[in-house]
Design a protein around this motif. Sequence first.
Motif, short mmCIF file in Angstrom:
data_model
loop_
_atom_site.label_atom_id
_atom_site.label_comp_id
_atom_site.label_asym_id
_atom_site.label_seq_id
_atom_site.Cartn_x
_atom_site.Cartn_y
_atom_site.Cartn_z
N ALA A 18 0.82 -1.21 0.00
CA ALA A 18 0.00 0.00 0.00
C ALA A 18 0.86 1.26 0.00
CB ALA A 18 -0.94 -0.01 1.19
N SER A 19 1.88 1.31 0.83
CA SER A 19 2.72 2.51 0.89
C SER A 19 3.57 2.66 -0.37
CB SER A 19 3.58 2.53 2.14
OG SER A 19 4.47 1.44 2.16
N PHE A 20 3.98 1.53 -0.96
CA PHE A 20 4.72 1.58 -2.22
C PHE A 20 3.86 2.19 -3.32
CE2 PHE A 20 5.88 -0.44 -6.27
CZ PHE A 20 7.21 -0.04 -6.37
N ARG A 21 2.62 1.71 -3.41
CA ARG A 21 1.68 2.22 -4.42
C ARG A 21 1.40 3.70 -4.20
NH1 ARG A 21 -3.65 3.17 -5.07
NH2 ARG A 21 -4.58 2.62 -7.05
N THR A 22 1.13 4.09 -2.96
CA THR A 22 0.86 5.49 -2.64
C THR A 22 2.05 6.36 -3.01
OG1 THR A 22 -0.65 4.90 -0.86
CG2 THR A 22 0.29 7.12 -0.79
N GLY A 23 3.24 5.90 -2.71
CA GLY A 23 4.44 6.65 -3.06
C GLY A 23 4.59 6.85 -4.56
N LEU A 24 4.36 5.80 -5.33
CA LEU A 24 4.45 5.92 -6.79
C LEU A 24 3.43 6.92 -7.33
CD1 LEU A 24 4.97 2.29 -8.12
CD2 LEU A 24 6.63 4.15 -8.04
N LEU A 25 2.20 6.81 -6.87
CA LEU A 25 1.15 7.69 -7.39
C LEU A 25 1.36 9.13 -6.97
CD1 LEU A 25 -2.04 5.48 -6.94
CD2 LEU A 25 -0.60 5.77 -8.96
N THR A 26 1.94 9.34 -5.81
CA THR A 26 2.21 10.69 -5.33
C THR A 26 3.40 11.30 -6.07
OG1 THR A 26 1.37 10.10 -3.14
CG2 THR A 26 2.75 12.06 -3.28
N GLU A 27 4.40 10.48 -6.33
CA GLU A 27 5.64 10.96 -6.94
C GLU A 27 5.54 11.14 -8.45
OE1 GLU A 27 10.15 9.28 -6.90
OE2 GLU A 27 8.90 8.89 -5.15
N HIS A 28 4.74 10.34 -9.11
CA HIS A 28 4.69 10.35 -10.57
C HIS A 28 3.28 10.71 -11.04
CE1 HIS A 28 8.69 8.65 -10.71
NE2 HIS A 28 8.30 7.81 -9.77
N ARG A 29 3.12 11.96 -11.45
CA ARG A 29 1.81 12.50 -11.83
C ARG A 29 1.12 11.66 -12.91
NH1 ARG A 29 -0.96 17.41 -11.59
NH2 ARG A 29 -2.16 17.89 -13.46
N ALA A 30 1.86 11.22 -13.90
CA ALA A 30 1.25 10.45 -14.99
C ALA A 30 0.63 9.15 -14.47
CB ALA A 30 2.27 10.15 -16.08
N LEU A 31 1.28 8.51 -13.51
CA LEU A 31 0.71 7.29 -12.93
C LEU A 31 -0.58 7.62 -12.16
CD1 LEU A 31 3.89 5.46 -11.58
CD2 LEU A 31 2.70 5.14 -13.77
N HIS A 32 -0.59 8.75 -11.46
CA HIS A 32 -1.78 9.18 -10.73
C HIS A 32 -2.93 9.44 -11.69
CE1 HIS A 32 -3.31 11.75 -7.11
NE2 HIS A 32 -4.25 10.97 -7.61
N VAL A 33 -2.64 10.11 -12.81
CA VAL A 33 -3.66 10.38 -13.83
C VAL A 33 -4.24 9.07 -14.34
CG1 VAL A 33 -4.03 11.27 -16.15
CG2 VAL A 33 -2.69 12.61 -14.52
N MET A 34 -3.38 8.12 -14.71
CA MET A 34 -3.85 6.85 -15.25
C MET A 34 -4.63 6.06 -14.20
SD MET A 34 -3.02 6.76 -18.43
CE MET A 34 -3.19 8.54 -18.49
N SER A 35 -4.22 6.13 -12.96
CA SER A 35 -4.92 5.44 -11.88
C SER A 35 -6.32 6.00 -11.69
CB SER A 35 -4.11 5.54 -10.59
OG SER A 35 -4.77 4.89 -9.54
N ASP A 36 -6.44 7.32 -11.71
CA ASP A 36 -7.76 7.94 -11.57
C ASP A 36 -8.67 7.55 -12.73
OD1 ASP A 36 -6.95 9.11 -9.25
OD2 ASP A 36 -7.37 11.17 -9.88
#
Length: 95
Positions: A18-36
Motif C-alpha cells: 500500500a505505501s509503495f503504491r501510494t508513493g508511486l502515485l504521489t511521486e509520478h503525476r502520470a501514474l496518478h492520472v492513469m490510476s484515476d
Amino acid sequence: MYLDEVENRARLNGAALASFRTGLLTEHRALHVMSDLADAAQHRELTFERKPARVVTLSTDAYYEKEGVLFVKRFDTPFPSAAKQAFEFWRDWPD
C-alpha cells in the motif's frame, strides 16, 4: 496478491504494498492520472477513501475534448502524453 504470497519486499524497495503504491502515485503525476482514469472506468461513483485521494468522482467526469485532444479533467493533462509517460515509466521499471 502475488507479492504478498512470495513476500518479496525487495521488489517494493522494502515498503509494504500500500505505501509503495501510494508513493508511486504521489511521486509520478502520470501514474496518478492513469490510476484515476482506471478507477473512473470501473466505478460510477467512488464511495470509498483512496490514498492518494482520487480526483474523479463520476465516470462521466473523467475527461473532456479540446481541439481534438482528449484531456483528463481536473489534472488538465492531455491523455496521450500522460499515457506515454506512464508507459515509459513501467517499461523502464527494473524487474
